[in-house]
Motif scaffolding. Structure first.
Motif, PDB file in Angstrom:
ATOM      1  N   ARG A  14       0.839  -1.211   0.000  1.00 44.58           N
ATOM      2  CA  ARG A  14       0.000   0.000   0.000  1.00 44.58           C
ATOM      3  C   ARG A  14       0.865   1.249   0.000  1.00 44.58           C
ATOM      4  O   ARG A  14       0.518   2.255  -0.639  1.00 44.58           O
ATOM      5  CB  ARG A  14      -0.942   0.005   1.204  1.00 44.58           C
ATOM      6  N   ARG A  16       3.664   1.624  -1.501  1.00 48.03           N
ATOM      7  CA  ARG A  16       4.082   1.830  -2.895  1.00 48.03           C
ATOM      8  C   ARG A  16       2.944   2.426  -3.708  1.00 48.03           C
ATOM      9  O   ARG A  16       3.156   3.316  -4.525  1.00 48.03           O
ATOM     10  CB  ARG A  16       4.569   0.508  -3.499  1.00 48.03           C
ATOM     11  N   TYR A  17       1.724   1.955  -3.503  1.00 46.75           N
ATOM     12  CA  TYR A  17       0.583   2.538  -4.196  1.00 46.75           C
ATOM     13  C   TYR A  17       0.422   4.016  -3.822  1.00 46.75           C
ATOM     14  O   TYR A  17       0.104   4.848  -4.669  1.00 46.75           O
ATOM     15  CB  TYR A  17      -0.713   1.780  -3.895  1.00 46.75           C
ATOM     16  N   HIS A  18       0.632   4.343  -2.557  1.00 43.26           N
ATOM     17  CA  HIS A  18       0.556   5.757  -2.145  1.00 43.26           C
ATOM     18  C   HIS A  18       1.571   6.597  -2.905  1.00 43.26           C
ATOM     19  O   HIS A  18       1.272   7.718  -3.313  1.00 43.26           O
ATOM     20  CB  HIS A  18       0.763   5.903  -0.636  1.00 43.26           C
ATOM     21  N   LEU A  20       2.648   6.054  -5.909  1.00 41.35           N
ATOM     22  CA  LEU A  20       2.110   6.217  -7.257  1.00 41.35           C
ATOM     23  C   LEU A  20       0.964   7.222  -7.286  1.00 41.35           C
ATOM     24  O   LEU A  20       0.828   8.004  -8.233  1.00 41.35           O
ATOM     25  CB  LEU A  20       1.657   4.863  -7.815  1.00 41.35           C
ATOM     26  N   GLU A  21       0.128   7.211  -6.253  1.00 38.22           N
ATOM     27  CA  GLU A  21      -0.976   8.178  -6.170  1.00 38.22           C
ATOM     28  C   GLU A  21      -0.439   9.604  -6.104  1.00 38.22           C
ATOM     29  O   GLU A  21      -0.942  10.496  -6.795  1.00 38.22           O
ATOM     30  CB  GLU A  21      -1.850   7.863  -4.952  1.00 38.22           C
ATOM     31  N   LYS A  28      -2.051  11.206  -1.686  1.00 41.60           N
ATOM     32  CA  LYS A  28      -2.471   9.829  -1.420  1.00 41.60           C
ATOM     33  C   LYS A  28      -3.989   9.760  -1.449  1.00 41.60           C
ATOM     34  O   LYS A  28      -4.668  10.750  -1.167  1.00 41.60           O
ATOM     35  CB  LYS A  28      -2.020   9.385  -0.023  1.00 41.60           C
ATOM     36  N   ASP A  34     -10.135   4.721  -0.384  1.00 40.23           N
ATOM     37  CA  ASP A  34      -9.828   3.310  -0.140  1.00 40.23           C
ATOM     38  C   ASP A  34     -11.120   2.508   0.048  1.00 40.23           C
ATOM     39  O   ASP A  34     -11.251   1.396  -0.478  1.00 40.23           O
ATOM     40  CB  ASP A  34      -8.948   3.148   1.102  1.00 40.23           C
TER      41      ASP A  34
END
Length: 103
Positions: A14, A16-18, A20-21, A28, A34
């Motif tokens: 998660r 890593r996804y943040h 990217l966001e 984020k 979410d």
């Protein structure tokens, strides 16, 4: 693998996804976003379950197993963001149910 290790791996993914966001949207996702993602994945899970039971046709690129796991992942991530010790709460929930049912 125990729930603590799964939670650590979940949090790393998660994070890593943040990143990217932030890269693509300058912030984020919020907890509400979410939850929206979880709701979408629950909808996919519903359709895949109906497909398995021959009550719907398969139109998603996912498997039932993947969506079950992804929904657990979202719940683990949300518990982390909401500062809920999900392991302790799950243990308490199970103990309460066992006592209620005389197990």
């Amino acid at each position: 693998m125990d729930i603590k290790e799964l939670a650590e791996r979940s949090n790393a993914i998660r994070s890593r996804y943040h990143e990217l966001e932030v890269k693509h949207h300058q912030s984020k996702w919020s907890i509400e976003e979410d939850l929206l993602a979880l709701s979408n994945d629950i909808g996919n899970l519903n359709r895949l379950t109906m497909t398995k039971l021959d009550r719907y046709y398969d139109e998603t690129p996912y498997t039932l197993e993947q969506k079950l796991a992804e929904n657990i992942w979202w719940l683990m991530e949300l518990s982390n963001r909401l500062e809920v010790d999900i392991e302790a709460e799950l243990a308490k929930f199970l103990t309460d149910k066992e006592e209620q049912l005389g197990l």
